[in-house]
Design a protein around this motif. Structure first.
Motif, PDB file in Angstrom:
ATOM      1  N   TRP A 250       0.392 -13.346 -33.962  1.00  0.00           N
ATOM      2  CA  TRP A 250       1.654 -13.934 -34.412  1.00  0.00           C
ATOM      3  C   TRP A 250       1.643 -14.110 -35.931  1.00  0.00           C
ATOM      4  CZ3 TRP A 250       3.682 -17.944 -37.113  1.00  0.00           C
ATOM      5  CH2 TRP A 250       5.003 -18.319 -36.862  1.00  0.00           C
ATOM      6  N   ALA A 251       0.541 -14.663 -36.447  1.00  0.00           N
ATOM      7  CA  ALA A 251       0.442 -14.902 -37.889  1.00  0.00           C
ATOM      8  C   ALA A 251       0.458 -13.595 -38.683  1.00  0.00           C
ATOM      9  CB  ALA A 251      -0.825 -15.689 -38.192  1.00  0.00           C
ATOM     10  N   SER A 252      -0.138 -12.532 -38.123  1.00  0.00           N
ATOM     11  CA  SER A 252      -0.154 -11.252 -38.843  1.00  0.00           C
ATOM     12  C   SER A 252       1.206 -10.579 -38.842  1.00  0.00           C
ATOM     13  CB  SER A 252      -1.203 -10.324 -38.220  1.00  0.00           C
ATOM     14  OG  SER A 252      -0.786  -9.867 -36.939  1.00  0.00           O
ATOM     15  N   TRP A 253       2.037 -10.912 -37.876  1.00  0.00           N
ATOM     16  CA  TRP A 253       3.371 -10.324 -37.795  1.00  0.00           C
ATOM     17  C   TRP A 253       4.417 -11.118 -38.572  1.00  0.00           C
ATOM     18  CZ3 TRP A 253       3.903  -9.105 -31.823  1.00  0.00           C
ATOM     19  CH2 TRP A 253       3.059  -8.016 -31.516  1.00  0.00           C
ATOM     20  N   PHE A 254       4.245 -12.417 -38.625  1.00  0.00           N
ATOM     21  CA  PHE A 254       5.291 -13.287 -39.178  1.00  0.00           C
ATOM     22  C   PHE A 254       5.370 -13.176 -40.702  1.00  0.00           C
ATOM     23  CE2 PHE A 254       6.670 -17.346 -40.980  1.00  0.00           C
ATOM     24  CZ  PHE A 254       7.901 -17.498 -40.350  1.00  0.00           C
ATOM     25  N   ARG A 255       6.610 -13.178 -41.196  1.00  0.00           N
ATOM     26  CA  ARG A 255       6.895 -13.288 -42.615  1.00  0.00           C
ATOM     27  C   ARG A 255       8.017 -14.317 -42.769  1.00  0.00           C
ATOM     28  NH1 ARG A 255       3.242 -10.429 -41.897  1.00  0.00           N
ATOM     29  NH2 ARG A 255       2.652  -8.449 -42.907  1.00  0.00           N
ATOM     30  N   PRO A 256       7.985 -15.129 -43.828  1.00  0.00           N
ATOM     31  CA  PRO A 256       9.057 -16.132 -43.999  1.00  0.00           C
ATOM     32  C   PRO A 256      10.455 -15.534 -43.985  1.00  0.00           C
ATOM     33  CG  PRO A 256       7.249 -16.564 -45.509  1.00  0.00           C
ATOM     34  CD  PRO A 256       6.948 -15.253 -44.859  1.00  0.00           C
ATOM     35  N   GLY A 257      10.577 -14.273 -44.386  1.00  0.00           N
ATOM     36  CA  GLY A 257      11.887 -13.638 -44.426  1.00  0.00           C
ATOM     37  C   GLY A 257      12.567 -13.512 -43.075  1.00  0.00           C
ATOM     38  N   VAL A 258      11.795 -13.573 -41.968  1.00  0.00           N
ATOM     39  CA  VAL A 258      12.420 -13.433 -40.652  1.00  0.00           C
ATOM     40  C   VAL A 258      13.297 -14.635 -40.324  1.00  0.00           C
ATOM     41  CG1 VAL A 258      10.462 -12.060 -39.842  1.00  0.00           C
ATOM     42  CG2 VAL A 258      10.541 -14.503 -39.310  1.00  0.00           C
ATOM     43  N   LEU A 259      13.067 -15.763 -40.999  1.00  0.00           N
ATOM     44  CA  LEU A 259      13.838 -16.961 -40.701  1.00  0.00           C
ATOM     45  C   LEU A 259      15.298 -16.814 -41.110  1.00  0.00           C
ATOM     46  CD1 LEU A 259      11.254 -19.676 -41.793  1.00  0.00           C
ATOM     47  CD2 LEU A 259      11.712 -18.827 -39.493  1.00  0.00           C
ATOM     48  N   ALA A 260      15.573 -15.867 -41.996  1.00  0.00           N
ATOM     49  CA  ALA A 260      16.960 -15.614 -42.400  1.00  0.00           C
ATOM     50  C   ALA A 260      17.729 -14.837 -41.341  1.00  0.00           C
ATOM     51  CB  ALA A 260      16.989 -14.858 -43.726  1.00  0.00           C
ATOM     52  N   HIS A 262      18.547 -14.982 -37.548  1.00  0.00           N
ATOM     53  CA  HIS A 262      18.440 -15.998 -36.507  1.00  0.00           C
ATOM     54  C   HIS A 262      17.891 -15.461 -35.196  1.00  0.00           C
ATOM     55  CE1 HIS A 262      21.695 -18.483 -38.803  1.00  0.00           C
ATOM     56  NE2 HIS A 262      20.530 -18.479 -39.412  1.00  0.00           N
ATOM     57  N   LEU A 263      18.386 -14.312 -34.746  1.00  0.00           N
ATOM     58  CA  LEU A 263      17.901 -13.779 -33.475  1.00  0.00           C
ATOM     59  C   LEU A 263      16.423 -13.413 -33.564  1.00  0.00           C
ATOM     60  CD1 LEU A 263      20.907 -11.552 -32.351  1.00  0.00           C
ATOM     61  CD2 LEU A 263      20.226 -13.783 -31.462  1.00  0.00           C
ATOM     62  N   LEU A 264      16.013 -12.895 -34.705  1.00  0.00           N
ATOM     63  CA  LEU A 264      14.608 -12.565 -34.893  1.00  0.00           C
ATOM     64  C   LEU A 264      13.759 -13.827 -34.929  1.00  0.00           C
ATOM     65  CD1 LEU A 264      12.690 -10.196 -35.302  1.00  0.00           C
ATOM     66  CD2 LEU A 264      13.136 -10.304 -37.754  1.00  0.00           C
ATOM     67  N   ALA A 265      14.276 -14.859 -35.572  1.00  0.00           N
ATOM     68  CA  ALA A 265      13.544 -16.126 -35.623  1.00  0.00           C
ATOM     69  C   ALA A 265      13.353 -16.703 -34.227  1.00  0.00           C
ATOM     70  CB  ALA A 265      14.285 -17.118 -36.515  1.00  0.00           C
ATOM     71  N   VAL A 266      14.377 -16.536 -33.357  1.00  0.00           N
ATOM     72  CA  VAL A 266      14.265 -17.029 -31.983  1.00  0.00           C
ATOM     73  C   VAL A 266      13.172 -16.281 -31.233  1.00  0.00           C
ATOM     74  CG1 VAL A 266      15.470 -17.133 -29.771  1.00  0.00           C
ATOM     75  CG2 VAL A 266      16.613 -17.890 -31.847  1.00  0.00           C
ATOM     76  N   LEU A 267      13.052 -14.970 -31.469  1.00  0.00           N
ATOM     77  CA  LEU A 267      11.996 -14.202 -30.818  1.00  0.00           C
ATOM     78  C   LEU A 267      10.614 -14.695 -31.241  1.00  0.00           C
ATOM     79  CD1 LEU A 267      13.452 -10.580 -31.030  1.00  0.00           C
ATOM     80  CD2 LEU A 267      13.111 -11.932 -28.963  1.00  0.00           C
ATOM     81  N   TYR A 268      10.454 -14.981 -32.530  1.00  0.00           N
ATOM     82  CA  TYR A 268       9.172 -15.520 -32.998  1.00  0.00           C
ATOM     83  C   TYR A 268       8.915 -16.898 -32.400  1.00  0.00           C
ATOM     84  CZ  TYR A 268       7.911 -11.915 -36.380  1.00  0.00           C
ATOM     85  OH  TYR A 268       7.502 -10.738 -36.961  1.00  0.00           O
ATOM     86  N   LEU A 269       9.966 -17.712 -32.294  1.00  0.00           N
ATOM     87  CA  LEU A 269       9.816 -19.022 -31.678  1.00  0.00           C
ATOM     88  C   LEU A 269       9.414 -18.893 -30.218  1.00  0.00           C
ATOM     89  CD1 LEU A 269      10.112 -22.109 -31.819  1.00  0.00           C
ATOM     90  CD2 LEU A 269      12.537 -21.816 -31.264  1.00  0.00           C
ATOM     91  N   GLY A 270      10.052 -17.947 -29.503  1.00  0.00           N
ATOM     92  CA  GLY A 270       9.694 -17.739 -28.110  1.00  0.00           C
ATOM     93  C   GLY A 270       8.253 -17.318 -27.933  1.00  0.00           C
ATOM     94  N   TYR A 271       7.787 -16.424 -28.806  1.00  0.00           N
ATOM     95  CA  TYR A 271       6.388 -15.998 -28.752  1.00  0.00           C
ATOM     96  C   TYR A 271       5.465 -17.188 -29.007  1.00  0.00           C
ATOM     97  CZ  TYR A 271       2.347 -12.889 -29.666  1.00  0.00           C
ATOM     98  OH  TYR A 271       1.126 -12.243 -29.636  1.00  0.00           O
ATOM     99  N   ALA A 272       5.860 -18.046 -29.956  1.00  0.00           N
ATOM    100  CA  ALA A 272       5.041 -19.232 -30.248  1.00  0.00           C
ATOM    101  C   ALA A 272       4.962 -20.164 -29.041  1.00  0.00           C
ATOM    102  CB  ALA A 272       5.621 -19.972 -31.454  1.00  0.00           C
ATOM    103  N   TRP A 273       6.065 -20.266 -28.268  1.00  0.00           N
ATOM    104  CA  TRP A 273       6.038 -21.110 -27.076  1.00  0.00           C
ATOM    105  C   TRP A 273       5.060 -20.570 -26.039  1.00  0.00           C
ATOM    106  CZ3 TRP A 273       6.999 -25.835 -26.856  1.00  0.00           C
ATOM    107  CH2 TRP A 273       8.115 -26.431 -27.442  1.00  0.00           C
TER     108      TRP A 273
END
Length: 350
Positions: A250-260, A262-273
């Motif tokens: 997750w950390a290797s895939w995530f970049r702060p830019g994905v937070l801009a 919304h749908l992509l941010a939700v996917l990262y949030l789901g993976y974190a859950w």
């Protein structure tokens, strides 16, 4: 030539719509069973909680799986998947499984037969384009997970009809873990692709085949230990390893830019859950809803906290979680339902 009705033009349309309707209806019915008339389904294996568990793991989840895979496999293979009448038959079998379940032992047998026929039909509908495209090796893992999900339901049914609670529980846990395994397939195939589309060519998380193979092996081991053994120590150890390795990915895939986005941010949030579920070894409360909508995170938080509450606070906490679920999925149904019934704006099929 007869034109295929829009709701049957591609798998995601009927099954996402049915899944959303079922998410609202089944949760509302369960809330009534739990708080108003728990004796209404006292004869169902496991009572109200047993009905709810079966409808979520073997009702709602397979509909979402079918909707996604019947669409994704067409993209992966370049071959058409079920549309029109075959798709209507699949949806009809799924719906029959939902309607007949609470109608006593005979209803459960009819429901089980319909559900198993649906799962067999789904595997066939997915396997045909995969084999026609010569991609059986690449997609065998996905097909195997879908088939095992159907087998898990068969185990649950055998336990329910044979009054074998241990077998029923094994089937339920197996089914839940296979749904999570399928979600991780979606994560692996979708998250990096959309991150690269959103962030441009500078986004390069790299490839780690050894990590993919290790995670697959650990998930297989975790599935066996959690569903079919009582080795809690070993299960927790494997869950911890899964949490650590998935957190690293997750950390290797995530970049702060994905937070801009919304749908992509939700996917990262789901993976974190999902990762949090492995870490806490509390998978059921942290299941798939957060992959559907960030709003459902609120419900998941309440569901995680619920087992820690005093018995007197349990009904209120559960009612709050159910209300949040209904608000979240009710909003999704209101927003997405009409879209699933409308043709594409470009007039193309699908």
């Amino acid at each position: 030539m007869r034109r295929t009705p829009v709701p049957l033009s591609l798998g995601f349309r009927p099954f996402f719509l049915l899944a959303l309707i079922h998410a609202v209806a089944a949760m509302g019915v369960w809330a009534w069973f739990l708080h108003r008339d728990p004796g209404l389904v006292a004869g169902f294996p496991g009572g109200a909680a047993g009905w709810h568990a079966r409808e979520m793991v073997f009702g709602y989840a397979p509909a979402m799986v079918a909707g996604f895979l019947l669409t994704a496999v067409r993209n992966w293979t370049g071959r058409d998947t079920a549309t029109g009448r075959p798709l209507a038959v699949l949806a009809g079998l799924w719906l029959a499984g939902r309607l007949a379940g609470p109608l006593g032992a005979g209803g459960l047998m009819v429901s089980g037969a319909a559900d198993l026929a649906f799962m067999v039909g789904l595997v066939i509908a997915l396997a045909r384009p995969v084999m026609a495209a010569g991609q059986l090796r690449q997609q065998s893992g996905v097909l195997a997970k879908v088939a095992l999900l159907g087998i898990s339901h068969g185990l649950w049914l055998a336990g329910a009809l044979g009054e074998l609670p241990g077998l029923r529980q094994a089937g339920l846990v197996s089914g839940l873990l296979l749904v999570i395994a399928l979600m991780l397939v979606v994560v692996q195939r979708v998250l990096v692709f959309f991150s690269r589309r959103a962030l441009g060519d500078d986004y390069d998380p790299g490839e780690r085949p050894w990590l993919d193979r290790t995670l697959l092996a650990l998930m297989l081991l975790f599935w066996v230990l959690a569903a079919f053994t009582d080795r809690e120590g070993a299960t927790a150890l494997v869950a911890g390893a899964l949490a650590l390795l998935h957190a690293g990915r997750w950390a290797s895939w995530f970049r702060p830019g994905v937070l801009a986005h919304h749908l992509l941010a939700v996917l990262y949030l789901g993976y974190a859950w999902i990762i949090a579920g492995f870490a806490l070894h509390v998978l059921a409360p942290l299941r798939w809803p957060s992959l559907v909508s960030a709003v459902i995170t609120l419900a998941a938080l309440v569901r995680v906290a619920t087992p820690l509450l005093a018995p007197a606070a349990f009904p209120a906490a559960m009612a709050t979680a159910q209300a949040l679920w209904l608000l979240a999925f009710g909003g999704l149904l209101a927003g997405l339902g009409p879209m699933l019934l409308r043709p594409r704006v470009d007039g193309a099929p699908g």
